[in-house]
Write an enzyme that holds these catalytic residues in place. Structure first.
Site, mmCIF file in Angstrom:
data_model
loop_
_atom_site.group_PDB
_atom_site.id
_atom_site.type_symbol
_atom_site.label_atom_id
_atom_site.label_comp_id
_atom_site.label_asym_id
_atom_site.label_seq_id
_atom_site.Cartn_x
_atom_site.Cartn_y
_atom_site.Cartn_z
ATOM 1 N N TYR A 1 4.197 -11.819 -10.185
ATOM 2 C CA TYR A 1 4.085 -10.820 -9.118
ATOM 3 C C TYR A 1 4.609 -9.479 -9.607
ATOM 4 C CZ TYR A 1 5.681 -8.220 -5.002
ATOM 5 O OH TYR A 1 5.935 -7.220 -4.084
HETATM 6 N N1 LIG Z 1 7.915 -6.276 3.180
HETATM 7 C C1 LIG Z 1 8.738 -5.862 2.229
HETATM 8 O O1 LIG Z 1 9.970 -5.827 2.402
HETATM 9 C C2 LIG Z 1 8.172 -5.387 0.913
HETATM 10 C C3 LIG Z 1 6.817 -5.153 0.753
HETATM 11 N N2 LIG Z 1 6.333 -4.712 -0.456
HETATM 12 C C4 LIG Z 1 4.884 -4.463 -0.609
HETATM 13 O O2 LIG Z 1 4.399 -3.731 0.514
HETATM 14 C C5 LIG Z 1 3.103 -4.240 0.890
HETATM 15 C C6 LIG Z 1 3.151 -4.737 2.331
HETATM 16 O O3 LIG Z 1 4.188 -5.721 2.441
HETATM 17 P P1 LIG Z 1 4.116 -6.815 3.618
HETATM 18 O O4 LIG Z 1 3.587 -6.160 4.836
HETATM 19 O O5 LIG Z 1 5.399 -7.551 3.643
HETATM 20 O O6 LIG Z 1 2.972 -7.767 3.041
HETATM 21 P P2 LIG Z 1 2.511 -9.229 3.526
HETATM 22 O O7 LIG Z 1 3.207 -10.248 2.698
HETATM 23 O O8 LIG Z 1 2.601 -9.286 4.989
HETATM 24 O O9 LIG Z 1 0.963 -9.212 3.024
HETATM 25 C C7 LIG Z 1 0.106 -8.196 3.456
HETATM 26 C C8 LIG Z 1 -1.239 -8.777 3.651
HETATM 27 O O10 LIG Z 1 -1.795 -9.184 2.401
HETATM 28 C C9 LIG Z 1 -2.827 -10.085 2.729
HETATM 29 N N3 LIG Z 1 -3.192 -10.960 1.618
HETATM 30 C C10 LIG Z 1 -2.418 -11.882 1.004
HETATM 31 N N4 LIG Z 1 -3.136 -12.538 0.090
HETATM 32 C C11 LIG Z 1 -4.405 -12.040 0.147
HETATM 33 C C12 LIG Z 1 -5.622 -12.313 -0.531
HETATM 34 N N5 LIG Z 1 -5.700 -13.278 -1.441
HETATM 35 N N6 LIG Z 1 -6.712 -11.588 -0.206
HETATM 36 C C13 LIG Z 1 -6.660 -10.623 0.738
HETATM 37 N N7 LIG Z 1 -5.545 -10.309 1.418
HETATM 38 C C14 LIG Z 1 -4.441 -11.025 1.119
HETATM 39 C C15 LIG Z 1 -2.334 -10.904 3.910
HETATM 40 O O11 LIG Z 1 -3.468 -11.158 4.721
HETATM 41 P P3 LIG Z 1 -3.536 -12.164 5.975
HETATM 42 O O12 LIG Z 1 -2.194 -12.106 6.643
HETATM 43 O O13 LIG Z 1 -4.650 -11.571 6.790
HETATM 44 O O14 LIG Z 1 -3.856 -13.535 5.413
HETATM 45 C C16 LIG Z 1 -1.286 -10.009 4.547
HETATM 46 O O15 LIG Z 1 -1.585 -9.617 5.856
HETATM 47 C C17 LIG Z 1 2.761 -5.329 -0.109
HETATM 48 O O16 LIG Z 1 1.955 -4.803 -1.145
HETATM 49 C C18 LIG Z 1 4.111 -5.758 -0.650
HETATM 50 O O17 LIG Z 1 4.032 -6.312 -1.962
HETATM 51 C C19 LIG Z 1 7.141 -4.556 -1.543
HETATM 52 C C20 LIG Z 1 8.489 -4.797 -1.425
HETATM 53 C C21 LIG Z 1 9.098 -5.176 -0.190
HETATM 54 N N1 LIG Z 2 3.384 -9.208 -0.212
HETATM 55 C C1 LIG Z 2 4.716 -9.134 -0.075
HETATM 56 N N2 LIG Z 2 5.459 -8.624 -1.067
HETATM 57 C C2 LIG Z 2 6.820 -8.607 -0.926
HETATM 58 C C3 LIG Z 2 7.435 -9.067 0.227
HETATM 59 C C4 LIG Z 2 6.609 -9.590 1.267
HETATM 60 O O1 LIG Z 2 7.103 -10.031 2.321
HETATM 61 N N3 LIG Z 2 5.282 -9.601 1.057
HETATM 62 N N4 LIG Z 2 8.777 -9.040 0.369
HETATM 63 C C5 LIG Z 2 9.559 -8.629 -0.616
HETATM 64 C C6 LIG Z 2 11.036 -8.706 -0.397
HETATM 65 O O2 LIG Z 2 11.391 -7.951 0.757
HETATM 66 C C7 LIG Z 2 11.876 -8.244 -1.552
HETATM 67 O O3 LIG Z 2 11.705 -6.856 -1.723
HETATM 68 C C8 LIG Z 2 13.328 -8.542 -1.248
HETATM 69 O O4 LIG Z 2 14.114 -8.197 -2.372
HETATM 70 C C9 LIG Z 2 9.020 -8.159 -1.908
HETATM 71 N N5 LIG Z 2 7.581 -8.144 -1.920
#
Ligand SMILES: NC(=O)C1=CN([C@@H]2O[C@H](COP(=O)(O)OP(=O)(O)OC[C@H]3O[C@@H](n4cnc5c(N)ncnc54)[C@H](OP(=O)(O)O)[C@@H]3O)[C@@H](O)[C@H]2O)C=CC1
Ligand SMILES: Nc1nc2c(c(=O)[nH]1)N=C([C@H](O)[C@@H](O)CO)CN2
Length: 235
Positions: free
Chosen positions: A147
């Site tokens: 990742y």
């Molecule tokens: N939340 C956090 O604290 C952090 C977030 N980030 C980044 O910010 C962004 C948003 O985070 P967050 O809202 O937590 O993300 P999520 O983990 O909620 O994922 C976002 C969406 O990605 C979709 N997804 C997952 N796998 C697939 C796939 N194979 N094809 C198409 N869509 C897919 C899911 O779709 P569905 O639900 O419709 O299946 C989901 O709604 C991400 O890129 C994440 O890596 C980075 C660090 C921390």
């Molecule tokens: N697709 C996602 N990416 C990440 C998520 C998540 O919920 N969905 N969450 C994290 C964590 O919050 C991490 O930043 C904690 O240290 C990272 N990426």
């Protein structure tokens, strides 16, 4: 009529919050979702165009790109948000894991950006591409190695596309650390995770929404990373 913003993976959490904020500002929104939920129906009711797309296969990516290109001839911005936070130890087949991580976090943004080059430059606004990367793009992650590598690849695409598409398109990364907990996170995990940053807060999705608006309103930021990490890099 304003030009639409495309957000991938916007059925929940940060992507959904960004889509809702843009709709609040009467900015047209096109989203992709993988799993149909009430949130997708709600976005559709508010006028968003919704595209079902699981980015696990090349065919699905091709189909989604064809739909996105057909929906509008121009786009104001593209936000690559779709992501799967995979744990290495949960995948037996490491080839498949790394391929999947690079596909969703690097190949999909690469393919969509190239496919929408004309859609982003054939109007008189400066467009935006925003890559949702991660704090670990620079630090790595011992539990989420594939990742983290794929998020580093996505950030490198920020640099390349910023050079390729200037001055008509600004291209930036938003690199969050912990913004939101996940369902099922234990109290112990939450307490430990909260102390990883200097500010010891978990701000929620609006922190990403504010960063998105800031980048879209900027006239002088491209090729950059907005780090949303609460000072974690200094701990
Ligand atoms: N939340 C956090 O604290 C952090 C977030 N980030 C980044 O910010 C962004 C948003 O985070 P967050 O809202 O937590 O993300 P999520 O983990 O909620 O994922 C976002 C969406 O990605 C979709 N997804 C997952 N796998 C697939 C796939 N194979 N094809 C198409 N869509 C897919 C899911 O779709 P569905 O639900 O419709 O299946 C989901 O709604 C991400 O890129 C994440 O890596 C980075 C660090 C921390
Ligand atoms: N697709 C996602 N990416 C990440 C998520 C998540 O919920 N969905 N969450 C994290 C964590 O919050 C991490 O930043 C904690 O240290 C990272 N990426």
């Amino acid at each position: 009529m304003s030009l639409p913003v495309l957000i991938t993976g916007a059925s929940q959490r940060l992507g959904l919050a960004m889509a809702e904020s843009l709709l609040d500002q009467k900015i047209p929104v096109v989203i992709t979702y993988r799993t149909y939920k009430p949130s997708v129906a709600s976005l559709k009711e508010r006028g968003a165009t919704v595209i079902q797309a699981d980015f696990s296969t090349e065919q699905a990516i091709d189909r989604a790109i064809a739909e996105i290109k057909a929906i509008n001839k121009s786009y104001r911005a593209v936000i690559h948000n779709a992501s799967d936070w995979a744990i290495d130890d949960k995948y037996e087949n490491k080839d498949q894991l790394m391929t999947y991580m690079m596909r969703i976090h690097a190949l999909v943004p690469y393919r969509i950006n190239l496919a929408l080059e004309t859609h982003l430059t054939n109007h008189n606004l400066v467009a935006d591409i925003i890559h949702m990367t991660d704090y670990v793009q620079e630090t790595g992650s011992e539990k989420h190695m594939a990742y983290a590598a794929s998020k580093a690849a996505l950030h490198n695409l920020t640099l390349s596309f910023a050079k390729r598409l200037a001055p008509k398109v600004k291209v930036n990364s938003i690199a969050p650390a912990l913004l939101m907990f996940n369902d099922g996170d234990s109290d112990h995990y939450k307490e430990k995770a909260r102390t990883k940053s200097l500010l010891e807060v978990v701000p929620g999705a609006q922190e990403a929404v504010k960063a998105m608006h800031y980048l879209m309103q900027s006239e002088y930021i491209t090729g950059q990373t907005l780090h949303l990490d609460g000072g974690r890099h200094l701990k």
